[in-house]
Design an enzyme around this catalytic site. Structure first.
Site, PDB file in Angstrom:
ATOM      1  N   VAL A 251       7.510  -2.124   6.981  1.00 28.49           N
ATOM      2  CA  VAL A 251       7.412  -0.659   7.074  1.00 28.49           C
ATOM      3  C   VAL A 251       8.035  -0.025   5.836  1.00 28.49           C
ATOM      4  O   VAL A 251       9.212  -0.269   5.517  1.00 28.49           O
ATOM      5  CB  VAL A 251       8.124  -0.135   8.332  1.00 28.49           C
ATOM      6  CG1 VAL A 251       8.098   1.404   8.382  1.00 28.49           C
ATOM      7  CG2 VAL A 251       7.479  -0.724   9.585  1.00 28.49           C
ATOM      8  N   LYS A 252       7.228   0.788   5.144  1.00 28.74           N
ATOM      9  CA  LYS A 252       7.682   1.441   3.923  1.00 28.74           C
ATOM     10  C   LYS A 252       8.276   2.810   4.251  1.00 28.74           C
ATOM     11  O   LYS A 252       7.638   3.626   4.944  1.00 28.74           O
ATOM     12  CB  LYS A 252       6.495   1.627   2.976  1.00 28.74           C
ATOM     13  CG  LYS A 252       6.646   0.946   1.640  1.00 28.74           C
ATOM     14  CD  LYS A 252       5.413   1.220   0.814  1.00 28.74           C
ATOM     15  CE  LYS A 252       5.626   0.853  -0.611  1.00 28.74           C
ATOM     16  NZ  LYS A 252       4.451   1.191  -1.431  1.00 28.74           N
ATOM     17  N   LEU A 253       9.480   3.053   3.754  1.00 29.19           N
ATOM     18  CA  LEU A 253      10.194   4.305   4.028  1.00 29.19           C
ATOM     19  C   LEU A 253      10.593   4.972   2.716  1.00 29.19           C
ATOM     20  O   LEU A 253      11.055   4.280   1.801  1.00 29.19           O
ATOM     21  CB  LEU A 253      11.466   4.007   4.827  1.00 29.19           C
ATOM     22  CG  LEU A 253      11.316   3.299   6.170  1.00 29.19           C
ATOM     23  CD1 LEU A 253      12.653   2.700   6.606  1.00 29.19           C
ATOM     24  CD2 LEU A 253      10.787   4.267   7.221  1.00 29.19           C
TER      25      LEU A 253
ATOM     26  N   LEU B 203       3.133  -1.147   4.725  1.00 27.01           N
ATOM     27  CA  LEU B 203       2.397   0.049   5.179  1.00 27.01           C
ATOM     28  C   LEU B 203       3.404   1.189   5.246  1.00 27.01           C
ATOM     29  O   LEU B 203       4.481   1.038   5.830  1.00 27.01           O
ATOM     30  CB  LEU B 203       1.775  -0.199   6.559  1.00 27.01           C
ATOM     31  CG  LEU B 203       0.766  -1.350   6.661  1.00 27.01           C
ATOM     32  CD1 LEU B 203       0.326  -1.529   8.120  1.00 27.01           C
ATOM     33  CD2 LEU B 203      -0.441  -1.110   5.767  1.00 27.01           C
TER      34      LEU B 203
ATOM     35  N   THR C 137       0.862  -1.184   0.000  1.00 26.02           N
ATOM     36  CA  THR C 137       0.000   0.000   0.000  1.00 26.02           C
ATOM     37  C   THR C 137       0.898   1.234   0.000  1.00 26.02           C
ATOM     38  O   THR C 137       2.118   1.138   0.133  1.00 26.02           O
ATOM     39  CB  THR C 137      -0.902   0.034   1.255  1.00 26.02           C
ATOM     40  OG1 THR C 137      -0.096   0.323   2.412  1.00 26.02           O
ATOM     41  CG2 THR C 137      -1.647  -1.285   1.451  1.00 26.02           C
TER      42      THR C 137
END
Ligand code: E4P
Length: 216
Positions: free
Chosen positions: A82-84, A56, A27
């Site tokens: 975790v998207k960074l 996310l 996402t």
């Protein structure tokens, strides 16, 4: 090759899961906004529905706040990644989250040397946006091929997650290059199984069988 679905839409996730083609979900803030409703409820439902990794994305732009958000995001499920963003603050957060054993996906990557930084810092995934590069007249998949070569040359464990996919040729090229994962819009994954010769061939088989039955 792993297929992730690039969506926050629960119906799309359910349909692709029923096909047996769902290895994970990605996402981003735009996809979460498009899904609507309470984003926390949506994220929790997605993590519950999906047996594989769910990316996310943080909203913060300082590494301190990114790390705070990451701790919150991983509470949605053990499958959260975790998207960074590929910015200096995102790399600082990546460095810290890697040390804490939190899975990460570095996003908004547009060059092989950006991907190299993510790999050096131990990112679980790196997401090159091939469709957006193609739209500028650059070859997104050429960048992916260069990432593959560099990661293989140095034995980096970071997985290449081809993103910003626009059509089935991106899937073909991903497979030929040997990128690890591709995240597909629902429309593209449903397009993969279609071919006009399949449709006409099936119609012809059924018509011949019908004619044969009517001869009796
Ligand atoms: C991954 O989830 C990316 O955010 C996504 O593939 C971007 O796709 P877009 O270029 O269509 O926004």
């Amino acid at each position: 090759m792993q297929f992730f679905l690039d969506t926050a839409n629960l119906d799309e996730i359910r349909e692709v899961k029923e096909l047996g083609l769902l290895d994970g979900v990605t996402t981003n803030p735009t996809l979460m906004a498009r899904a609507g409703g309470d984003w926390r409820e949506q994220a929790a439902l997605i993590c519950e529905m999906v047996d594989g990794p769910v990316s996310l994305e943080v909203i913060a732009t300082t590494h301190e706040e990114m790390i705070k958000e990451a701790k919150d995001l991983v509470s949605f499920g053990d499958n959260v990644v975790v998207k960074l963003p590929m910015i200096a603050e995102g790399l600082k957060a990546l460095n810290e989250l890697t040390k804490r054993g939190i899975k990460t996906n570095v996003t908004l990557v547009f060059s092989p040397v950006q991907a190299l930084l993510a790999a050096k810092l131990g990112a679980t995934y790196v997401s090159p946006f091939v469709g957006r590069l193609d739209a500028l007249g650059q070859s997104g998949m050429e960048s992916v091929d260069q990432m593959r070569t560099m990661f293989d040359n140095y034995g980096y464990a970071t997985k290449i997650l081809v993103a910003s996919v626009r059509h089935p040729v991106h899937v073909l090229e991903t497979g030929l290059i040997g990128a690890d994962v591709i995240t597909l819009p629902y429309s593209t994954i449903m397009q993969l199984m279609k071919h006009p010769l399949t449709d006409s061939g099936l119609a012809s088989f059924l018509a011949d069988w019908e004619a044969f039955q009517n001869e009796k």
